[in-house]
Write a protein that holds these residues in place. Structure first.
Motif, short mmCIF file in Angstrom:
data_model
loop_
_atom_site.label_atom_id
_atom_site.label_comp_id
_atom_site.label_asym_id
_atom_site.label_seq_id
_atom_site.Cartn_x
_atom_site.Cartn_y
_atom_site.Cartn_z
N ASN A 62 47.91 45.54 41.36
CA ASN A 62 49.36 45.38 41.13
C ASN A 62 50.15 46.41 41.93
N TYR A 63 49.61 47.62 41.95
CA TYR A 63 50.30 48.69 42.67
C TYR A 63 50.37 48.38 44.17
N ILE A 64 49.24 47.91 44.71
CA ILE A 64 49.21 47.56 46.14
C ILE A 64 50.27 46.49 46.44
N GLN A 65 50.47 45.62 45.45
CA GLN A 65 51.47 44.56 45.66
C GLN A 65 52.91 45.03 45.37
N GLY A 66 53.06 46.29 45.10
CA GLY A 66 54.41 46.85 44.99
C GLY A 66 54.86 47.19 43.57
N ASP A 67 53.96 47.10 42.62
CA ASP A 67 54.35 47.39 41.24
C ASP A 67 54.16 48.90 40.95
N GLU A 68 55.23 49.65 41.14
CA GLU A 68 55.16 51.12 41.00
C GLU A 68 54.72 51.60 39.62
N PRO A 69 55.19 50.97 38.51
CA PRO A 69 54.77 51.47 37.19
C PRO A 69 53.25 51.46 36.98
N SER A 70 52.52 50.62 37.74
CA SER A 70 51.06 50.58 37.61
C SER A 70 50.45 51.94 37.96
N LEU A 71 51.04 52.57 38.97
CA LEU A 71 50.52 53.88 39.38
C LEU A 71 50.71 54.90 38.25
N GLU A 72 51.87 54.81 37.63
CA GLU A 72 52.16 55.74 36.53
C GLU A 72 51.11 55.60 35.42
N ILE A 73 50.76 54.35 35.13
CA ILE A 73 49.75 54.12 34.08
C ILE A 73 48.41 54.71 34.51
N LEU A 74 48.06 54.47 35.77
CA LEU A 74 46.78 54.99 36.28
C LEU A 74 46.73 56.52 36.20
N ILE A 75 47.85 57.15 36.63
CA ILE A 75 47.89 58.63 36.61
C ILE A 75 47.78 59.13 35.17
N LYS A 76 48.58 58.53 34.30
CA LYS A 76 48.57 59.00 32.91
C LYS A 76 47.21 58.78 32.25
N ARG A 77 46.53 57.72 32.66
CA ARG A 77 45.23 57.41 32.08
C ARG A 77 44.16 58.43 32.50
N HIS A 78 44.24 58.87 33.75
CA HIS A 78 43.16 59.71 34.28
C HIS A 78 43.54 61.14 34.58
N LYS A 79 44.81 61.50 34.36
CA LYS A 79 45.27 62.83 34.79
C LYS A 79 44.45 63.98 34.18
N GLN A 80 44.12 63.83 32.90
CA GLN A 80 43.42 64.93 32.22
C GLN A 80 42.02 65.18 32.82
N ARG A 81 41.31 64.11 33.06
CA ARG A 81 39.95 64.27 33.61
C ARG A 81 40.00 64.84 35.02
N ILE A 82 40.94 64.31 35.81
CA ILE A 82 41.01 64.76 37.21
C ILE A 82 41.48 66.22 37.27
N PHE A 83 42.53 66.51 36.53
CA PHE A 83 43.08 67.88 36.58
C PHE A 83 42.07 68.89 36.01
N SER A 84 41.42 68.55 34.91
CA SER A 84 40.43 69.46 34.31
C SER A 84 39.27 69.71 35.28
N PHE A 85 38.89 68.63 35.99
CA PHE A 85 37.81 68.78 36.97
C PHE A 85 38.21 69.78 38.06
N ILE A 86 39.43 69.60 38.59
CA ILE A 86 39.90 70.49 39.66
C ILE A 86 40.00 71.93 39.14
N TYR A 87 40.58 72.06 37.95
CA TYR A 87 40.77 73.42 37.40
C TYR A 87 39.42 74.10 37.14
N SER A 88 38.43 73.33 36.72
CA SER A 88 37.11 73.92 36.44
C SER A 88 36.47 74.48 37.69
N LYS A 89 36.96 74.03 38.86
CA LYS A 89 36.40 74.53 40.12
C LYS A 89 37.20 75.71 40.67
N VAL A 90 38.52 75.61 40.57
CA VAL A 90 39.34 76.64 41.24
C VAL A 90 39.83 77.75 40.30
#
Lengths: 194, 47
Positions: free
Chosen positions: A14-42
């Motif tokens: 959906n995002y590729i087809q231009g639906d911007e809110p889809s990205l927001e959902i994706l970020i909100k869904r995975h932000k904690q795992r991604i950010f925690s992973f980065i923080y655990s390294k740096v």
């Protein structure tokens, strides 16, 4: 709740087809795992924020360029990008551990720079020129001994041989030279410290 | 007494990025346009 039902693959599509809110959902869904992973390294909040941001900038560019293939899953792909950016960060920092100097102990209290800064260099020059002028004011015999001892680094034995006087006389002249210089310094309140 | 060589499981760090970071990413996404011209792709940021 509705968001949970939509798969990552659908949101990406959906995002590729231009639906911007889809990205927001994706970020909100995975932000904690991604950010925690980065923080655990740096282990640095600001660096982790930067890497998180750069990760999603890469994700956005890749998706909008149509260069993403759905072979893998979305989250492992983003994690891989984050992982690569973490590696880039450590490479850029030349694998040198950073010292943030935020604790009670300050590294600068034990490390000092040998070179003088501009102000100190000017003061040093001034002090040296003042001392030279004071020496010029001394009687010739005292001045001679002082110059040989302090500037030519000669021993009193060498001075006595060079000037043709006894070691004791050379020592005495040196002593009077220093007494006379001190007198002038005190009299005129000359400051000779850097 | 036998030694334990297995590592303790590290407590997992749970953190979230700041709202401003998320907001920046979303705004960046809205501003970015990829223009395709004869097999070439150009990026442009339209704020």
């Amino acid at each position: 709740m509705q968001n949970k039902l939509i798969s990552d693959a659908t949101l990406v599509s959906n995002y590729i087809q231009g639906d911007e809110p889809s990205l927001e959902i994706l970020i909100k869904r995975h932000k904690q795992r991604i950010f925690s992973f980065i923080y655990s390294k740096v282990y640095d909040r600001d660096v982790a924020e930067d890497i998180f941001q750069d990760t999603f900038i890469k994700v956005i560019k890749t998706l909008k360029r149509g260069a993403y293939n759905e072979e893998g899953k979305f989250l492992p792909w983003v994690m891989r990008i984050a992982h690569n950016l973490v590696i880039d960060y450590f490479r850029k920092n030349n694998r040198m551990p950073k010292f943030d100097n935020s604790g009670e102990f300050s590294i600068f209290s034990v490390l000092s720079c040998d070179t003088l800064n501009a102000e100190k260099a000017i003061i040093k020059e001034q002090v040296e020129s003042d001392v030279r002028r004071l020496i010029d004011e001394l009687p010739e015999d005292q001045k001679e001994v002082l110059m040989m001892r302090m500037y030519n680094d000669m021993s009193f034995k060498e001075i006595s041989e060079r000037t043709g006087v006894s070691i004791n006389t050379a020592l005495g002249r040196m002593r009077y030279a220093l007494i006379n210089m001190r007198k002038v310094i005190e009299k005129h309140n000359i400051i000779l410290t850097n | 007494m036998a030694k334990l060589y297995s590592k303790k499981n590290k407590t997992e760090i749970v953190m979230n990025p700041r709202d401003e970071t998320i907001s920046f990413i979303l705004n960046y996404s809205k501003a970015l346009r990829v223009i395709t011209h004869k097999n070439m792709k150009f990026e442009s940021l339209q704020n």
